[in-house]
Design an enzyme around this catalytic site. Sequence first.
Site, PDB file in Angstrom:
ATOM      1  N   TYR A  67       0.825  -1.209   0.000  1.00 39.53           N
ATOM      2  CA  TYR A  67       0.000   0.000   0.000  1.00 39.53           C
ATOM      3  C   TYR A  67       0.860   1.261   0.000  1.00 39.53           C
ATOM      4  O   TYR A  67       0.510   2.270  -0.622  1.00 39.53           O
ATOM      5  CB  TYR A  67      -1.014  -0.011   1.155  1.00 39.53           C
ATOM      6  CG  TYR A  67      -2.229  -0.837   0.785  1.00 39.53           C
ATOM      7  CD1 TYR A  67      -3.282  -0.263   0.077  1.00 39.53           C
ATOM      8  CD2 TYR A  67      -2.288  -2.190   1.071  1.00 39.53           C
ATOM      9  CE1 TYR A  67      -4.378  -1.023  -0.316  1.00 39.53           C
ATOM     10  CE2 TYR A  67      -3.371  -2.958   0.684  1.00 39.53           C
ATOM     11  CZ  TYR A  67      -4.412  -2.368  -0.005  1.00 39.53           C
ATOM     12  OH  TYR A  67      -5.491  -3.115  -0.412  1.00 39.53           O
ATOM     13  N   GLN A 100     -15.278   4.000  -6.619  1.00 41.13           N
ATOM     14  CA  GLN A 100     -14.689   2.837  -5.954  1.00 41.13           C
ATOM     15  C   GLN A 100     -13.193   3.059  -5.745  1.00 41.13           C
ATOM     16  O   GLN A 100     -12.518   2.251  -5.135  1.00 41.13           O
ATOM     17  CB  GLN A 100     -14.879   1.590  -6.815  1.00 41.13           C
ATOM     18  CG  GLN A 100     -16.326   1.231  -7.064  1.00 41.13           C
ATOM     19  CD  GLN A 100     -16.458   0.262  -8.221  1.00 41.13           C
ATOM     20  OE1 GLN A 100     -16.350  -0.943  -8.071  1.00 41.13           O
ATOM     21  NE2 GLN A 100     -16.681   0.795  -9.410  1.00 41.13           N
ATOM     22  N   VAL A 102      -9.626   4.431  -4.516  1.00 41.56           N
ATOM     23  CA  VAL A 102      -9.065   4.875  -3.236  1.00 41.56           C
ATOM     24  C   VAL A 102      -8.059   6.005  -3.447  1.00 41.56           C
ATOM     25  O   VAL A 102      -7.519   6.543  -2.485  1.00 41.56           O
ATOM     26  CB  VAL A 102      -8.427   3.693  -2.458  1.00 41.56           C
ATOM     27  CG1 VAL A 102      -9.482   2.664  -2.095  1.00 41.56           C
ATOM     28  CG2 VAL A 102      -7.286   3.055  -3.247  1.00 41.56           C
ATOM     29  N   HIS A 118     -14.890   2.628  -1.236  1.00 42.04           N
ATOM     30  CA  HIS A 118     -13.849   1.689  -0.814  1.00 42.04           C
ATOM     31  C   HIS A 118     -12.753   2.358   0.018  1.00 42.04           C
ATOM     32  O   HIS A 118     -11.643   1.843   0.112  1.00 42.04           O
ATOM     33  CB  HIS A 118     -13.253   0.976  -2.037  1.00 42.04           C
ATOM     34  CG  HIS A 118     -14.246   0.089  -2.734  1.00 42.04           C
ATOM     35  ND1 HIS A 118     -14.031  -0.457  -3.974  1.00 42.04           N
ATOM     36  CD2 HIS A 118     -15.471  -0.345  -2.346  1.00 42.04           C
ATOM     37  CE1 HIS A 118     -15.082  -1.188  -4.328  1.00 42.04           C
ATOM     38  NE2 HIS A 118     -15.973  -1.127  -3.357  1.00 42.04           N
ATOM     39  N   SER A 191     -15.101  -2.381 -14.118  1.00 40.28           N
ATOM     40  CA  SER A 191     -15.403  -3.699 -14.681  1.00 40.28           C
ATOM     41  C   SER A 191     -16.730  -4.227 -14.146  1.00 40.28           C
ATOM     42  O   SER A 191     -17.232  -5.237 -14.624  1.00 40.28           O
ATOM     43  CB  SER A 191     -14.278  -4.684 -14.350  1.00 40.28           C
ATOM     44  OG  SER A 191     -14.178  -4.839 -12.945  1.00 40.28           O
ATOM     45  N   PRO A 216     -13.755   1.214 -22.579  1.00 39.49           N
ATOM     46  CA  PRO A 216     -13.266   0.676 -23.861  1.00 39.49           C
ATOM     47  C   PRO A 216     -13.538  -0.819 -24.025  1.00 39.49           C
ATOM     48  O   PRO A 216     -13.441  -1.351 -25.132  1.00 39.49           O
ATOM     49  CB  PRO A 216     -11.760   0.963 -23.823  1.00 39.49           C
ATOM     50  CG  PRO A 216     -11.420   1.235 -22.402  1.00 39.49           C
ATOM     51  CD  PRO A 216     -12.665   1.708 -21.715  1.00 39.49           C
ATOM     52  N   ALA A 233     -12.073   7.023 -20.873  1.00 39.43           N
ATOM     53  CA  ALA A 233     -12.676   8.134 -20.133  1.00 39.43           C
ATOM     54  C   ALA A 233     -12.006   9.457 -20.506  1.00 39.43           C
ATOM     55  O   ALA A 233     -12.668  10.489 -20.624  1.00 39.43           O
ATOM     56  CB  ALA A 233     -12.538   7.877 -18.635  1.00 39.43           C
TER      57      ALA A 233
END
Length: 247
Positions: A67, A100, A102, A118, A191, A216, A233
Amino acid sequence: MQTLHELATRLKQARRILVLTGAGISAESGIATFRDAQTGLWSRFRPEDLATPAAFQRDPALVWRWYAWRREQIAQAQPNAAHIALAELARRTSLTLVTQNVDDLHQRAGSTGVIALHGAIARTVCSVTGREISPVWLAANPGEPPRSPHHDRGLARPGVVWFGEELPAEALTAAQAAARGCDVVLAIGTSALVYPAAGLPALAQQHGAWFAEINPQPTPLTSAADLAIVQTAGYAMPAVLDAWENR
Ligand code: APR
């Protein structure tokens, strides 16, 4: 181009808009998505080793460092044209942005009131109590990870939602209310495999909303979409904003 105009027209006519974003909207900022073949994080790493409570219990240092590496990449990335166009759009209409992601690229592009389902990679919390741990405390207490200041059995952990964990209740409730109350729902760069986020467009549709997707690649939601824009996008969103301005 026709489809971009259609989306702009729908957005302009809408009273309330819900936008749901996923990792794809940050791809053109150089942040890896999760499930794209070759480039997605989950093609190189196993989520069960890095993004579950069990993984953190087994090897907290591994998870902490992973992370930290992602946080560093995100800190160096910049919002792209899609983040900026969305923030611009929100200044012209009533738009709820649910993400979603982070990363904080929506906020850095100027979006306000972002509902982060999230969590946020920049945040650190106690693994037992979930209480926030401040960056100031972290700077003074190095460790991979340091022990939590809030609980004697706790460790510092990323403030993100892992597989198998509940979403923050307030954020989910707000997102679901926005889905029930919108008349246009737009999914960008997701997705649509991870629930409950992926269920928001269908919830909006059940309440009468018109649904468009920008991606796409096809997703499980594409066949249910009223309009599927098969573009990135970073191409589509500025073009939609341009069509909004010039119609
Ligand atoms: N523009 C738009 N969409 C794009 C772009 C782009 N430039 N590049 C890739 N995409 C699309 C891909 O086709 C894919 O459908 O973005 C989507 C990314 O999907 P995922 O990697 O699965 O990301 P996401 O849907 O956000 O994942 C959901 O899974 O691992 C968890 O918690 C993590 O929040 C994440 C959740």
